[in-house]
Design a protein around this motif. Structure first.
Motif, PDB file in Angstrom:
ATOM      1  N   ILE A  89      21.232 -20.546  46.468  1.00  0.00           N
ATOM      2  CA  ILE A  89      21.026 -21.846  45.814  1.00  0.00           C
ATOM      3  C   ILE A  89      21.863 -22.874  46.561  1.00  0.00           C
ATOM      4  N   ASP A  90      21.312 -24.065  46.802  1.00  0.00           N
ATOM      5  CA  ASP A  90      22.107 -25.111  47.451  1.00  0.00           C
ATOM      6  C   ASP A  90      21.999 -26.416  46.660  1.00  0.00           C
ATOM      7  N   MET A  91      22.777 -27.407  47.077  1.00  0.00           N
ATOM      8  CA  MET A  91      22.857 -28.675  46.354  1.00  0.00           C
ATOM      9  C   MET A  91      21.579 -29.492  46.451  1.00  0.00           C
ATOM     10  N   SER A  92      20.718 -29.169  47.403  1.00  0.00           N
ATOM     11  CA  SER A  92      19.461 -29.899  47.524  1.00  0.00           C
ATOM     12  C   SER A  92      18.432 -29.457  46.491  1.00  0.00           C
ATOM     13  N   LYS A  94      17.224 -26.283  46.335  1.00  0.00           N
ATOM     14  CA  LYS A  94      16.465 -25.141  46.834  1.00  0.00           C
ATOM     15  C   LYS A  94      17.033 -23.860  46.255  1.00  0.00           C
ATOM     16  N   HIS A  95      16.172 -23.052  45.668  1.00  0.00           N
ATOM     17  CA  HIS A  95      16.591 -21.798  45.040  1.00  0.00           C
ATOM     18  C   HIS A  95      15.677 -20.689  45.553  1.00  0.00           C
ATOM     19  N   GLY A 186      26.507 -24.969  48.644  1.00  0.00           N
ATOM     20  CA  GLY A 186      25.662 -24.077  47.858  1.00  0.00           C
ATOM     21  C   GLY A 186      26.352 -22.750  47.654  1.00  0.00           C
ATOM     22  N   ASN A 187      25.561 -21.751  47.308  1.00  0.00           N
ATOM     23  CA  ASN A 187      26.113 -20.407  47.152  1.00  0.00           C
ATOM     24  C   ASN A 187      25.011 -19.394  47.374  1.00  0.00           C
ATOM     25  N   ASP A 294      31.357 -24.680  50.653  1.00  0.00           N
ATOM     26  CA  ASP A 294      31.294 -26.134  50.791  1.00  0.00           C
ATOM     27  C   ASP A 294      31.705 -26.466  52.216  1.00  0.00           C
TER      28      ASP A 294
END
Length: 351
Positions: A89-92, A94-95, A186-187, A294
């Protein structure tokens, strides 16, 4: 004639008289020691000159639109490959669930030896197929309807038996490969989240029985350069009588390594903080291993450089000249000592 005499006075290397140029054993010994010392120091200075050193510089990161490669090599000794999935998962926004691009898993036996390989996406694809098949299939009675509502059919039951047998045999799994994610915070996490929750309950009989013990063999954010240290390499976290969620908070620092040959290697280094949250009776989540990253806005540039030739010559002259002067002083001291020891005593002559 006056001019020639004046020029001769400028000679810094006057010739000694013949009677002063005597060859002695002590002088030979000092000369050998001096030559060996000068040769050793010359080799040391040459190696020092040829060895490169690094210079670190910092600047604002101006990269845009690039992906961030994450190299993963992690062993889960207590979880079979059939239940593990890698999600990102990222801040944009997108999962991605159960990534399968350039991600592999190796089946391990109870001794940690490899027994088989397969794509990580196999399990989730089977689950989705089973789930779709349940909704397309006619329901003949209420019991079958409940099973299909929960996404639990014959294929899922077969998988439950397979995984339980793998757990009984002590199978583990090694996850390795490269994740190409967006260059934003993201992670990604590795867990049993790819399983249908009812299937997971059938396999583990509760989240507390999911053992996410793991060994991180390699975790890096790009290719390696000389001298890099990845702080999570070789990390082992083994759980025995409890379970929980591991979280690694990672600060990624963009890095450029410039070789002496002018070749530029774009990579990243990182620092990490670790946190473990044990499971409680009120938790409704499943144990997992999270890597939350990050990016730093600062780029570190590491340059390989070589010392100047004039610096090498200066040090060489100082070392060799100093050794020669010291050897000369040692020779004079030894000559005077020998003369003092071998000179006859005047009193013994008078007697």
């Amino acid at each position: 004639m006056g001019m020639k005499q004046a020029i001769k006075k400028l000679d810094a290397f006057p010739r000694a008289e013949e009677h002063l140029l005597q060859k002695t054993q002590s002088g030979a010994l000092v000369s050998i020691i001096g030559l060996v010392t000068m040769a050793t120091l010359f080799y040391h200075e040459l190696a020092y000159y040829l060895t490169t050193y690094t210079v670190h510089q910092m600047s604002v990161d101006l990269k845009r639109g690039e992906t961030l490669p994450i190299h993963v090599n992690i062993t889960f000794p207590s979880l079979p490959c059939d239940v593990l999935s890698v999600d990102a998962i990222d801040m944009s926004g997108k999962h991605e669930v159960d990534l399968d691009t350039n991600i592999w898993k190796l089946r391990l036996n109870s001794y940690g030896h490899i027994t088989g390989t397969e794509y990580l996406s196999d399990l989730v694809e089977k689950e989705h197929e089973a789930h779709n098949h349940d909704h397309d299939k006619d329901h003949h009675d209420d019991s079958h309807a409940k099973q299909h509502t929960h996404g639990f059919d014959d294929a899922a039951e077969t998988m439950v038996k397979k995984v339980k047998q793998a757990l009984a045999n002590g199978e583990g799994c090694r996850v390795y490969g490269v994740l190409d994610v967006q260059r934003v915070a993201g992670n990604f996490h590795i867990s049993v989240h790819g399983l249908n929750i009812f299937v997971a309950q059938m396999i583990f009989d509760g989240a507390k029985h999911v053992n996410v013990s793991h060994i991180i063999h390699d975790l890096s954010f790009g290719p390696k350069y000389p001298g890099i240290h990845n702080p999570l390499d070789g990390t082992a976290r083994i759980l025995h009588e409890t379970s929980g969620t591991f979280k690694y908070y990672i600060k990624v620092v963009p890095t450029e390594y410039r070789y002496i040959s002018k070749e530029v290697l774009s990579t990243n280094q990182f620092s990490v903080t670790e946190y473990f949250s044990p499971m409680t009776d009120f938790d409704r989540t499943w144990p997992a291993v999270y890597f939350l990253y990050d990016l730093s806005p600062i780029t570190v540039t590491i340059k390989e450089e070589r010392r100047s030739f004039l610096h090498f010559i200066t040090r060489l002259c100082a070392v060799l000249g100093g050794t020669f002067a010291l050897a000369g002083m040692l020779d004079r001291w030894m000559c005077r000592l020998l003369e003092a020891l071998t000179k006859p005593n005047p009193r013994s002559i008078l007697r």
